[in-house]
Design a protein around this motif. Sequence first.
Motif, short mmCIF file in Angstrom:
data_model
loop_
_atom_site.label_atom_id
_atom_site.label_comp_id
_atom_site.label_asym_id
_atom_site.label_seq_id
_atom_site.Cartn_x
_atom_site.Cartn_y
_atom_site.Cartn_z
N ALA A 34 -22.12 77.07 7.19
CA ALA A 34 -21.75 78.40 6.67
C ALA A 34 -22.41 79.50 7.50
O ALA A 34 -21.78 80.49 7.84
N ALA A 38 -20.60 82.34 9.69
CA ALA A 38 -20.90 83.76 9.44
C ALA A 38 -21.29 84.47 10.74
O ALA A 38 -20.88 85.61 10.98
N ARG A 54 -14.58 83.75 7.95
CA ARG A 54 -15.07 84.11 6.61
C ARG A 54 -14.70 83.03 5.60
O ARG A 54 -15.51 82.64 4.76
N CYS A 57 -16.84 80.00 6.17
CA CYS A 57 -18.17 80.25 5.65
C CYS A 57 -18.20 80.06 4.13
O CYS A 57 -19.05 79.35 3.60
#
Length: 73
Positions: A34, A38, A54, A57
């Motif tokens: 994640a 990001a 996004r 993530c």
Amino acid sequence: MHNQITPGNTRHVATLFHQEQNVSQHRNTHQSAAMHAALLVRSQYSRESKSQFRRECLDHLKASLAPVQKASA
């Protein structure tokens, strides 16, 4: 005092410890993925690429919070 552990108890404790390690490794793996996604968001130029990272993530963050699924043989 009686400090002997019966054979059945040691196996149970070892199993719980192993499960805890799996959960911790599962969580760390998804949280690292994640964070990587990001960090990639800000280096993207297109709106589609930013949205993709996004989503990736968020998917990894959700997976890190979900219980570990037992692998089927």
